[in-house]
Write an enzyme that holds these catalytic residues in place. Structure first.
Site, PDB file in Angstrom:
ATOM      1  N   THR A   1       0.641  -1.586   0.108  1.00 29.39           N
ATOM      2  CA  THR A   1       0.228   0.622   0.160  1.00 29.39           C
ATOM      3  C   THR A   1       1.308   1.195   0.549  1.00 29.39           C
ATOM      4  OG1 THR A   1      -1.627   1.277   1.379  1.00 29.39           O
ATOM      5  CG2 THR A   1       0.045  -0.110   2.377  1.00 29.39           C
TER       6      THR A   1
ATOM      7  N   TYR B   1      -2.431   0.449  10.259  1.00 27.31           N
ATOM      8  CA  TYR B   1      -2.306  -0.405   8.344  1.00 27.31           C
ATOM      9  C   TYR B   1      -0.551  -0.361   7.935  1.00 27.31           C
ATOM     10  CZ  TYR B   1      -3.510  -1.461   3.945  1.00 27.31           C
ATOM     11  OH  TYR B   1      -3.848  -1.298   2.463  1.00 27.31           O
TER      12      TYR B   1
END
Length: 337
Positions: free
Chosen positions: A123, A147
């Site tokens: 990501t 995250y």
């Protein structure tokens, strides 16, 4: 690649949004596919009949070992994990468990099973607040939420494992993924999604009363946050091309951005939804969310130079139209039609 050389591919999280599109792209390209998914957020119907399906957890090493052995798995494409940034702040241990600890278990299963190639769903959150835009893979990685850290830790584990064992990997750092399969075979179906285009098309079909615009004072042309939106089917094809690269270059590993190199603001996205739907989506201006960068736009020069991959669906109105078509399919299903 010669079809006779194609191993079977294990896709984790293959019943989810991006994973199901990757399964379709792999099958379309002639690969044999095995999907493992615990169906926590995925859907059994999202896995095509042409793929083998196993319901289970990626941390179940006995199950993963059996799948590797029974199907002759030559590569793993790893999508399984948790992806909601605000939730990662509220429940960091869930993210370190699902995204880091379980990935470590999966990597160990790959090594023990003799799997030589590993593609990881990473990501742009690994960059945190970027030092420059467009963002290159060489800038400092300093995530600002659990995250992002959970994904960056997995990248580190893969790099160290590739150094110590006969395994190469590709970590693909996604920017903002949107849209749905142009043939209507899959799309984003998870309830409570937070992605802007998904939220906007839900409003267009009456599932939401409005779309919240978080912050209008960013250092961008219209004051709203700018993001690089990539069509999910283009992203899926990038995994197929990365797989071929890993097999052809077994001594090389890669970290690459997946984006178009072009950003759109929140208001520009909502204008596109208005155009595609021929209606006006109600917008509610709200305060900024903590930690949202002004702009996240990929420098995609590396992936274009490394893979044969070229975007085919890099048009904002097309992305919105495909997302809207899928949302209408979901609405019809919910109505029992």
């Amino acid at each position: 690649m010669n079809d006779s050389r194609k191993p079977a591919i294990l896709v984790t999280g293959g019943a989810g949004y991006i994973g199901s599109h990757a399964v379709l792209a792999l099958l379309d390209a002639g690969w044999r596919v095995v999907v493992i998914d615990n169906l926590t957020t995925g859907f059994r119907w999202a896995v095509p009949e042409a793929a083998t399906f196993a319901e289970g957890d990626i941390a179940d090493q006995a199950l993963v070992a059996r799948l590797i052995a029974e199907h002759g798995i030559g590569a793993i494409i790893h999508f399984a994990g948790s992806i909601v940034v605000p939730e990662s702040v509220e429940n960091p241990l869930k993210y370190y468990e699902n995204n880091t600890v379980k990935s470590r278990s999966l990597i160990e299963s790959a090594v023990k099973g003799g799997v030589r190639h590993f593609i990881f769903s990473s990501t742009a959150a690994t960059y945190g607040i970027p030092e420059q835009v467009p963002i290159t893979e060489t800038i400092r990685t300093q995530p600002i939420n659990p995250y992002g850290w959970s994904k960056l830790m997995t990248e580190r584990m893969l790099a160290d494992t590739a150094f110590a064992h006969p395994l190469n990997y590709c970590a693909l750092r996604y920017f903002n993924v949107a849209g749905a399969d142009p043939q209507g075979r899959s799309g984003q179906s998870t309830a409570g999604a937070t992605h802007l285009i998904k939220v906007a098309v839900e409003a267009a079909v009456g599932k939401r009363s409005h779309v919240s615009v978080y912050g209008t004072d960013y250092d961008t042309p219209d004051g709203t946050g700018v993001r690089d939106y990539i069509h999910v089917s283009d992203l899926a094809r990038a995994h197929v091309d990365a797989l071929g690269k890993l097999i052809d270059k077994p001594e090389e590993s890669y970290v690459m951005n997946c984006g178009y190199g072009r950003g759109f603001s929140v208001l520009e996205v909502l204008d596109a939804v208005d155009r595609v739907t021929n209606m006006k989506i109600e917008r509610k201006l709200e305060a900024r969310r903590a930690g949202d960068p002004d702009a996240l736009v990929a420098d995609n020069g590396k992936i274009l130079a490394t893979l044969p991959w070229r975007p085919q669906l890099d048009d904002l109105d097309t992305i919105v139209a495909h997302a809207l078509a899928w949302e209408r399919v979901l609405a019809e299903r919910a109505a029992g039609r």
